[in-house]
Design an enzyme around this catalytic site. Sequence first.
Site, PDB file in Angstrom:
ATOM      1  N   LYS A 167       0.863  -1.197   0.000  1.00  0.00           N
ATOM      2  CA  LYS A 167       0.000   0.000   0.000  1.00  0.00           C
ATOM      3  C   LYS A 167       0.889   1.232   0.000  1.00  0.00           C
ATOM      4  O   LYS A 167       1.977   1.222   0.574  1.00  0.00           O
ATOM      5  CB  LYS A 167      -0.885   0.021   1.255  1.00  0.00           C
ATOM      6  CG  LYS A 167      -2.128   0.860   1.091  1.00  0.00           C
ATOM      7  CD  LYS A 167      -3.173   0.099   0.321  1.00  0.00           C
ATOM      8  CE  LYS A 167      -4.471   0.843   0.189  1.00  0.00           C
ATOM      9  NZ  LYS A 167      -5.529  -0.027  -0.330  1.00  0.00           N
ATOM     10  N   GLY A 199     -21.379   6.419   2.414  1.00  0.00           N
ATOM     11  CA  GLY A 199     -20.393   6.727   1.369  1.00  0.00           C
ATOM     12  C   GLY A 199     -21.005   6.460   0.015  1.00  0.00           C
ATOM     13  O   GLY A 199     -21.522   5.365  -0.228  1.00  0.00           O
ATOM     14  N   GLY A 252     -19.299   7.134  -3.036  1.00  0.00           N
ATOM     15  CA  GLY A 252     -18.232   7.333  -4.020  1.00  0.00           C
ATOM     16  C   GLY A 252     -18.206   6.122  -4.933  1.00  0.00           C
ATOM     17  O   GLY A 252     -19.240   5.477  -5.167  1.00  0.00           O
ATOM     18  N   ASN A 253     -17.038   5.768  -5.415  1.00  0.00           N
ATOM     19  CA  ASN A 253     -16.933   4.638  -6.344  1.00  0.00           C
ATOM     20  C   ASN A 253     -17.541   3.363  -5.730  1.00  0.00           C
ATOM     21  O   ASN A 253     -18.410   2.729  -6.335  1.00  0.00           O
ATOM     22  CB  ASN A 253     -15.452   4.428  -6.705  1.00  0.00           C
ATOM     23  CG  ASN A 253     -15.244   3.147  -7.489  1.00  0.00           C
ATOM     24  OD1 ASN A 253     -15.165   2.077  -6.915  1.00  0.00           O
ATOM     25  ND2 ASN A 253     -15.185   3.249  -8.803  1.00  0.00           N
ATOM     26  N   GLY A 274     -19.372   2.813  -2.809  1.00  0.00           N
ATOM     27  CA  GLY A 274     -20.749   2.904  -2.306  1.00  0.00           C
ATOM     28  C   GLY A 274     -21.764   2.987  -3.431  1.00  0.00           C
ATOM     29  O   GLY A 274     -22.817   2.338  -3.396  1.00  0.00           O
ATOM     30  N   TYR A 275     -21.450   3.786  -4.461  1.00  0.00           N
ATOM     31  CA  TYR A 275     -22.397   3.932  -5.570  1.00  0.00           C
ATOM     32  C   TYR A 275     -22.598   2.583  -6.273  1.00  0.00           C
ATOM     33  O   TYR A 275     -23.728   2.145  -6.494  1.00  0.00           O
ATOM     34  CB  TYR A 275     -21.932   4.994  -6.584  1.00  0.00           C
ATOM     35  CG  TYR A 275     -22.722   4.871  -7.874  1.00  0.00           C
ATOM     36  CD1 TYR A 275     -24.085   5.193  -7.897  1.00  0.00           C
ATOM     37  CD2 TYR A 275     -22.139   4.369  -9.036  1.00  0.00           C
ATOM     38  CE1 TYR A 275     -24.835   5.006  -9.060  1.00  0.00           C
ATOM     39  CE2 TYR A 275     -22.888   4.187 -10.191  1.00  0.00           C
ATOM     40  CZ  TYR A 275     -24.237   4.504 -10.194  1.00  0.00           C
ATOM     41  OH  TYR A 275     -24.987   4.303 -11.325  1.00  0.00           O
TER      42      TYR A 275
HETATM   43  P1  NAD Z   1     -14.333   7.608  -2.900  1.00  0.00           P
HETATM   44  O1  NAD Z   1     -13.444   8.739  -2.531  1.00  0.00           O
HETATM   45  O2  NAD Z   1     -14.752   7.443  -4.320  1.00  0.00           O
HETATM   46  O3  NAD Z   1     -15.705   7.681  -2.041  1.00  0.00           O
HETATM   47  C1  NAD Z   1     -15.741   7.893  -0.665  1.00  0.00           C
HETATM   48  C2  NAD Z   1     -17.149   8.384  -0.321  1.00  0.00           C
HETATM   49  O4  NAD Z   1     -17.271   8.466   1.102  1.00  0.00           O
HETATM   50  C3  NAD Z   1     -17.479   9.770  -0.863  1.00  0.00           C
HETATM   51  O5  NAD Z   1     -18.806   9.766  -1.346  1.00  0.00           O
HETATM   52  C4  NAD Z   1     -17.388  10.670   0.380  1.00  0.00           C
HETATM   53  O6  NAD Z   1     -18.204  11.819   0.280  1.00  0.00           O
HETATM   54  C5  NAD Z   1     -17.911   9.717   1.418  1.00  0.00           C
HETATM   55  N1  NAD Z   1     -17.615  10.081   2.793  1.00  0.00           N
HETATM   56  C6  NAD Z   1     -16.470  10.585   3.312  1.00  0.00           C
HETATM   57  N2  NAD Z   1     -16.655  10.830   4.631  1.00  0.00           N
HETATM   58  C7  NAD Z   1     -17.899  10.445   4.932  1.00  0.00           C
HETATM   59  C8  NAD Z   1     -18.670  10.432   6.131  1.00  0.00           C
HETATM   60  N3  NAD Z   1     -18.176  10.866   7.273  1.00  0.00           N
HETATM   61  N4  NAD Z   1     -19.951   9.971   6.067  1.00  0.00           N
HETATM   62  C9  NAD Z   1     -20.469   9.525   4.914  1.00  0.00           C
HETATM   63  N5  NAD Z   1     -19.791   9.517   3.760  1.00  0.00           N
HETATM   64  C10 NAD Z   1     -18.535   9.975   3.778  1.00  0.00           C
HETATM   65  O7  NAD Z   1     -13.596   6.303  -2.348  1.00  0.00           O
HETATM   66  P2  NAD Z   1     -13.889   4.800  -2.768  1.00  0.00           P
HETATM   67  O8  NAD Z   1     -12.966   4.406  -3.842  1.00  0.00           O
HETATM   68  O9  NAD Z   1     -15.350   4.620  -2.934  1.00  0.00           O
HETATM   69  O10 NAD Z   1     -13.387   4.039  -1.457  1.00  0.00           O
HETATM   70  C11 NAD Z   1     -14.190   3.955  -0.285  1.00  0.00           C
HETATM   71  C12 NAD Z   1     -13.516   3.002   0.679  1.00  0.00           C
HETATM   72  O11 NAD Z   1     -13.417   1.695   0.079  1.00  0.00           O
HETATM   73  C13 NAD Z   1     -12.087   3.373   1.068  1.00  0.00           C
HETATM   74  O12 NAD Z   1     -11.903   3.028   2.412  1.00  0.00           O
HETATM   75  C14 NAD Z   1     -11.216   2.493   0.195  1.00  0.00           C
HETATM   76  O13 NAD Z   1      -9.965   2.204   0.761  1.00  0.00           O
HETATM   77  C15 NAD Z   1     -12.074   1.244   0.124  1.00  0.00           C
HETATM   78  N6  NAD Z   1     -11.796   0.413  -1.044  1.00  0.00           N
HETATM   79  C16 NAD Z   1     -11.890   0.936  -2.292  1.00  0.00           C
HETATM   80  C17 NAD Z   1     -11.659   0.123  -3.392  1.00  0.00           C
HETATM   81  C18 NAD Z   1     -11.814   0.647  -4.788  1.00  0.00           C
HETATM   82  O14 NAD Z   1     -11.673  -0.146  -5.731  1.00  0.00           O
HETATM   83  N7  NAD Z   1     -12.129   1.915  -4.983  1.00  0.00           N
HETATM   84  C19 NAD Z   1     -11.275  -1.219  -3.203  1.00  0.00           C
HETATM   85  C20 NAD Z   1     -11.200  -1.723  -1.910  1.00  0.00           C
HETATM   86  C21 NAD Z   1     -11.469  -0.888  -0.834  1.00  0.00           C
END
Ligand code: NAD
Length: 418
Positions: free
Chosen positions: A100, A214, A216-217, A219-220
């Site tokens: 990481k 959440g 973002g990527n 959650g959506y």
């Molecule tokens: P992202 O930045 O696209 O989305 C994060 C979301 O969380 C955003 O909508 C943001 O507004 C929201 N958020 C932040 N603080 C918040 C709060 N206090 N309450 C509610 N919502 C809040 O990130 P992502 O890529 O969706 O990643 C989210 C998590 O998943 C991270 O912890 C990341 O390490 C993990 N993850 C991501 C992937 C991936 O492929 N993207 C893979 C494995 C794990």
Amino acid sequence: MWQEIQNLIKASGERIKADSNLITQLLEHDFVYEFAIPVNMDDGSVKVFKGYRAQHNNWRGPYKGGIRFHQSVNLDEVKMLSALMTLKNALVELPFGGGKGGVVVNPAELSERELELLSRGYVKKIYQHIGSDKDIPAPDVNTNPKILSWMQEEYESLTQSKIFSAFTGKTIESGGSYGREEATGFGGVVVLKRLVEKLGLFKNNKDITIAVQGFGNVGYYFAKFAFDAGFKVIAVSDSKGAVYVKDGLDPVATLKCKYEKGTVAGCYCVGSVCDVKFGQSINNNDLLAMDVDVLVPAALENAINKANMKDVKAKVIVEMANSAISESALSYLNQKGVIVVPGILANSGGVIGSYFEWVQGRTGLWWDKDKVLRSIDKKLSLAVDKVVTSFKDSELDFSQVCYDLSVKNLIKVRTYNL
Ligand code: NAD
């Protein structure tokens, strides 16, 4: 945070009666790099950013894990996340170890030019220690396909090579994979569907309600694939607010509304119509305490912790954000009988998608999205089935079974013990 993962590894080692000499090696990182990245800023000054890359363990294959750009990145977090990658890759039986990286920066404060220089500067400092057979970085919080493509281009220029598999999560044009964008959320829903079916988690599989923290990527796409699979997503949140739609919201329309408003707050979308008569605003903390069947923390680490764990009413928690549940909250929820699907299983669809991108890059055979998603489904379903079989045969909590299987998969590839 790293200490919490060390505790999980130690506990698993004791439960499975693993050779303590092997477990001791998993309690340390193979390598940890900390470096300065100077960037020529637009105003003519030079700003120095702190970068990290932690390589936890490579018994199963090259180190693999994302690079995060965030103001709160620190050594402890990077070490914790790289060890979680080792455990995740072992649980789903990928030929990867755990790594990481991160940079201490708020990317929103940088211009596009500064962001590109920072991304390329990261690679300049670390390129000798990464690569397709050594350590394969990917996107994480606040890094995206464009950033990974800049990084790959810089790597190719520094190593005088043309190589598609040194980074994953790239743009399609620079050797990325179809399906990688949705892979993590898609995988989370594959896991949930399989567990609902195999464990009979609910008396009635109709109208299973879900709240997602959440949007973002991860959650959506989780919400979208859950909606497509017939689950009822009744609440979602982002950093600026949360919405509750009693009859279930439409994630696609909610995303469109979020783009317009800058937040999901106020987006009460049923079908393609978003109207206040469908729902109400709630605050972010209330979402975690909702009386739903499934709670999905998909935003940040430590979202469910000592302070709010007693408010949680969900019967199942699908941990999509890494380490979203603290050690004390996990033990409390386990005691309460909540099924906690740990991130090392729940969000592994992302790294499985990256694995298929790496495979495509190495072979030069490019797949369509359908093949990528089907392959993720197959690999992940197999891993879930193995966990379910062990879980049914044991007295342990679901998350403990996942960690135990993962540590078993790690140590079984060791044929000697140094
Ligand atoms: P992202 O930045 O696209 O989305 C994060 C979301 O969380 C955003 O909508 C943001 O507004 C929201 N958020 C932040 N603080 C918040 C709060 N206090 N309450 C509610 N919502 C809040 O990130 P992502 O890529 O969706 O990643 C989210 C998590 O998943 C991270 O912890 C990341 O390490 C993990 N993850 C991501 C992937 C991936 O492929 N993207 C893979 C494995 C794990």
